[in-house]
Design an enzyme around this catalytic site. Structure first.
Site, PDB file in Angstrom:
ATOM      1  CE  LYS A 206      37.995 106.620 -12.140  1.00 12.11           C
ATOM      2  NZ  LYS A 206      38.211 104.918 -12.273  1.00 12.11           N
ATOM      3  CD  GLU A 212      21.817 108.608  -9.245  1.00 14.29           C
ATOM      4  OE1 GLU A 212      23.720 109.122  -9.651  1.00 14.29           O
ATOM      5  OE2 GLU A 212      22.316 107.396  -9.367  1.00 14.29           O
ATOM      6  N   GLY A 267      36.071 102.834  -9.073  1.00 11.23           N
ATOM      7  CA  GLY A 267      35.383 103.218  -8.239  1.00 11.23           C
ATOM      8  C   GLY A 267      35.362 102.525  -7.093  1.00 11.23           C
ATOM      9  NE  ARG A 268      34.516  96.862 -10.166  1.00 14.11           N
ATOM     10  CZ  ARG A 268      34.764  97.924 -10.845  1.00 14.11           C
ATOM     11  NH1 ARG A 268      33.973  99.536 -10.976  1.00 14.11           N
ATOM     12  NH2 ARG A 268      34.484  96.810 -11.984  1.00 14.11           N
ATOM     13  CD  GLU A 353      29.879  98.896 -10.176  1.00 13.95           C
ATOM     14  OE1 GLU A 353      31.064  99.715  -9.626  1.00 13.95           O
ATOM     15  OE2 GLU A 353      29.227 100.063 -10.291  1.00 13.95           O
ATOM     16  CG  HIS A 384      17.149  83.733  14.769  1.00 11.98           C
ATOM     17  ND1 HIS A 384      16.191  83.431  15.625  1.00 11.98           N
ATOM     18  CD2 HIS A 384      18.195  83.941  15.209  1.00 11.98           C
ATOM     19  CE1 HIS A 384      17.230  82.797  16.635  1.00 11.98           C
ATOM     20  NE2 HIS A 384      18.494  83.560  16.122  1.00 11.98           N
ATOM     21  CE  LYS A 512      25.693 105.458 -14.140  1.00  5.34           C
ATOM     22  NZ  LYS A 512      27.421 105.941 -13.794  1.00  5.34           N
TER      23      LYS A 512
HETATM   24  O1  F6P Z   1      27.585 104.077 -11.408  1.00  7.48           O
HETATM   25  C1  F6P Z   1      28.537 102.961 -11.214  1.00  7.48           C
HETATM   26  C2  F6P Z   1      29.643 103.894 -10.612  1.00  7.48           C
HETATM   27  O2  F6P Z   1      29.992 104.365 -12.086  1.00  7.48           O
HETATM   28  C3  F6P Z   1      30.247 102.968  -9.955  1.00  7.48           C
HETATM   29  O3  F6P Z   1      31.399 102.502 -10.623  1.00  7.48           O
HETATM   30  C4  F6P Z   1      31.023 104.456  -9.154  1.00  7.48           C
HETATM   31  O4  F6P Z   1      32.060 103.519  -7.676  1.00  7.48           O
HETATM   32  C5  F6P Z   1      29.533 104.686  -8.955  1.00  7.48           C
HETATM   33  O5  F6P Z   1      28.479 105.296 -10.140  1.00  7.48           O
HETATM   34  C6  F6P Z   1      30.030 106.218  -7.901  1.00  7.48           C
HETATM   35  O6  F6P Z   1      30.706 107.048  -9.335  1.00  7.48           O
HETATM   36  P1  F6P Z   1      31.577 108.350  -9.376  1.00  7.48           P
HETATM   37  O7  F6P Z   1      32.591 108.050  -7.967  1.00  7.48           O
HETATM   38  O8  F6P Z   1      31.538 108.934 -10.573  1.00  7.48           O
HETATM   39  O9  F6P Z   1      30.980 109.441  -8.614  1.00  7.48           O
END
Ligand code: F6P
Length: 552
Positions: A206, A212, A267-268, A353, A384, A512
């Site tokens: 987003k 990452e 995002g979620r 979240e 189990h 972060k």
């Molecule tokens: O760090 C949390 C977050 O911002 C989430 O809310 C989001 O879904 C995820 O990281 C990925 O963010 P992006 O789509 O901006 O890479």
């Protein structure tokens, strides 16, 4: 608005809780065997039996009063109409617009967003078709066989979960890969199994600033260039999904290869947007539309149905009942269907979240519990493993058991075993097993009285443990769409009742920021004065360990 624990309905519920807290569901079923009919809801291909909850008609009426007192109806309307209910980011919250099949315009900042929604869907559709039919060719004119979605959190989990849930609908030529972890092991493993000439990378972010994702994307790009040896080929193998055009361009992805979405999509909550590109490529436009239709069906139901019949509202109120009155701090999601193996993980982000918040919308500290810890895994395996604690431990954790009724496609005899287990677990959680029942059974088995006395306490199940049974007619795009929307709206309702903002996530920022400083130090930068002694020591151990490795 008054705080949740100052509402009249809260106080009424508190009194009612004192009356009912020791009541056992066994008695409830004995006195009211028809409760399974009243505490039942059915929308499209989803049925919910919520009779195995510690509720009476009075409980449900009081909980509905709570929803009324929080102006839930008005709040639902505000969300659907695009009011800026995400007040800390001054944003509308409009994942519902992404699946809006109605004819109404939805305005954000004076613009009808539905036009943009449809044009991005069409762009996704054309692109997906070209991959699926094989007219999109890689740099050596080969068709695409592997799709690698690089994203994390909301840019990973939804698409991953849906692709796995609906793999029976997936294109047989396409292998779907999802890379989220910056631990290179995950990406390396995928790279070992794919070929640059036949792979499409989707960089899903987003913000397009997530460390990452960008690190994985850069490594993938380098790997690709090592093979293709020419930057001009990147456009055939890399596309981006983002709200941030500038950052995408800067990364080197052509605007034509970018699929847009907007900051009013959390995002979620974004799998319905172009973040779902991997879903559309895998399943095709028609199935993607069915996914949206299922969600729309749930949206319409949520928007219009009376609270007493409203499935997301019911689930939300039951959750509140346990979290705020029974002190149940967690909630288990236990799907039994193998297709739903990523579902609890997905709901974990969606719920935690969203509702993992400690201040009200006005910034005041809450004086009551908010979002529960969501956990879970496939129910049959969990029986189990950790179900022991649910049956005999000291914690109360309400459970959603999710299963599909259709046995189509399952191996002979397997589905009956699965279903008999999920129904039996719900029964066991509800009924338990009394001391007398344990003793009678042991006597029938010829066990000596002294041994019975010794073992009986260990074999007692208290029962009275609540569960919701969610039955899907089958695992299909429409039902999966509706199921996800059911949880999205449940979470929204709880946020309204607790008066928190379910749509920001500031809690992820601190880690972060601190990681940036630490990374600088790993790269030889100056030691930060801000670290505590433990962190300092950990950094030193890491540095020493790796410099020793180099020397060896
Ligand atoms: O760090 C949390 C977050 O911002 C989430 O809310 C989001 O879904 C995820 O990281 C990925 O963010 P992006 O789509 O901006 O890479």
């Amino acid at each position: 608005m008054k705080a949740f624990n100052e509402l009249n309905s809260y106080k009424e519920l508190q009194k009612h809780f004192d009356e009912i807290k020791h009541m056992h569901m066994r008695e409830m079923f004995e006195h009211d065997p028809k409760r399974y009919q009243r505490y039942f809801s059915h929308i499209g291909g989803i049925r919910l039996d919520y009779s195995k909850n510690r509720i009476t008609d009075k409980t449900m009426t009081l909980l509905e009063n709570l929803a009324q007192e929080c102006s839930l109806r008005e709040k639902i309307q505000q969300m659907f109409q695009g009011k800026k209910i995400n007040n800390t980011e001054n944003r509308a919250v409009l994942h519902t617009a992404l699946r809006n099949k109605g004819k109404t315009c939805i305005m954000v900042d004076g613009i009808d967003i539905m036009q943009n929604v449809h044009s991005v869907l069409d762009k996704m559709s054309q692109f997906s078709d070209s991959i699926r039919i094989g007219s999109w060719l890689g740099y050596t004119n080969q068709i695409i066989t592997d799709i690698v979605n690089i994203g994390i959190g909301g840019s990973d989990l939804g698409a991953l979960m849906v692709c796995k849930a609906l793999e029976n609908y997936g294109h047989p030529r396409l292998n779907m890969h999802f890379v989220s972890n910056v631990d290179g092991v995950q990406l390396q493993k995928v790279l070992n199994h794919i070929h640059p000439e036949t792979t499409l990378f989707i960089i899903a972010s987003k913000t397009f600033s997530t460390q990452e994702t960008l690190t994985n994307a850069l490594t993938a790009r380098k790997w690709f260039l090592n093979h293709s040896l020419d930057e001009k080929f990147i456009s055939k193998h890399f596309v981006a999904v983002s709200t941030n055009k500038e950052a995408v361009k800067e990364f080197g992805i052509d605007e034509n290869n970018m699929f847009e979405f907007w900051n009013w999509v959390g995002g979620r909550y974004s799998l319905w947007s172009s973040i779902g590109l991997s879903i559309m490529i895998y399943l095709g436009r028609e199935n993607f539309d069915s996914l949206l239709e299922g969600a729309y069906l749930m949206d319409e139901h949520f928007y219009n149905a009376d609270f007493k019949d409203n499935m997301p509202v019911i689930l939300a109120l039951l959750g509140i009942w346990y979290i705020n009155f029974f002190d149940a701090g967690s909630h288990l999601i236990a799907p039994y269907d193998q297709h739903l193996r990523y579902f609890s993980k997905f709901i974990q982000q969606l719920d935690m979240e969203s509702n993992g918040k400690q201040v009200r919308k006005n910034g005041q500290k809450v004086e009551y519990d908010t979002g529960p810890i969501i956990w879970g895994d496939l129910g049959i395996n969990s029986q189990h493993a950790f179900f022991q604690l649910l049956h005999q431990g000291t914690h109360l954790s309400p459970i959603d058991l999710i299963v599909s009724l259709s046995k189509k496609g399952n191996l002979p005899g397997h589905h009956e075993i699965l279903l008999s287990n999920v129904f039996a677990q719900a029964q066991a959680f509800m009924k338990g097993k009394t001391y007398d029942e344990v003793c009678i059974q042991m006597r029938q088995n010829g066990i000596e009285e002294q041994e019975i006395q010794r073992l009986a306490p260990h074999k007692v199940f208290s029962g009275n443990r609540p569960s919701n049974m969610i039955l899907l007619d089958e695992i299909c795009p429409q039902n999966i769409g509706a199921l996800i929307a059911l949880y999205e709206h449940k979470i929204f309702v709880q946020g309204v009742i607790w008066d928190i903002n379910s749509f920001d996530q500031w809690g992820v920022e601190l880690g972060k920021e601190l990681a940036k400083d630490i990374l600088d130090e790993f790269k030889g930068g100056e030691e930060s004065k801000k670290h505590d002694s433990s962190t300092k020591n950990l950094i030193q151990i890491y540095k020493n360990f790796n410099s020793n490795l180099k020397e060896k």
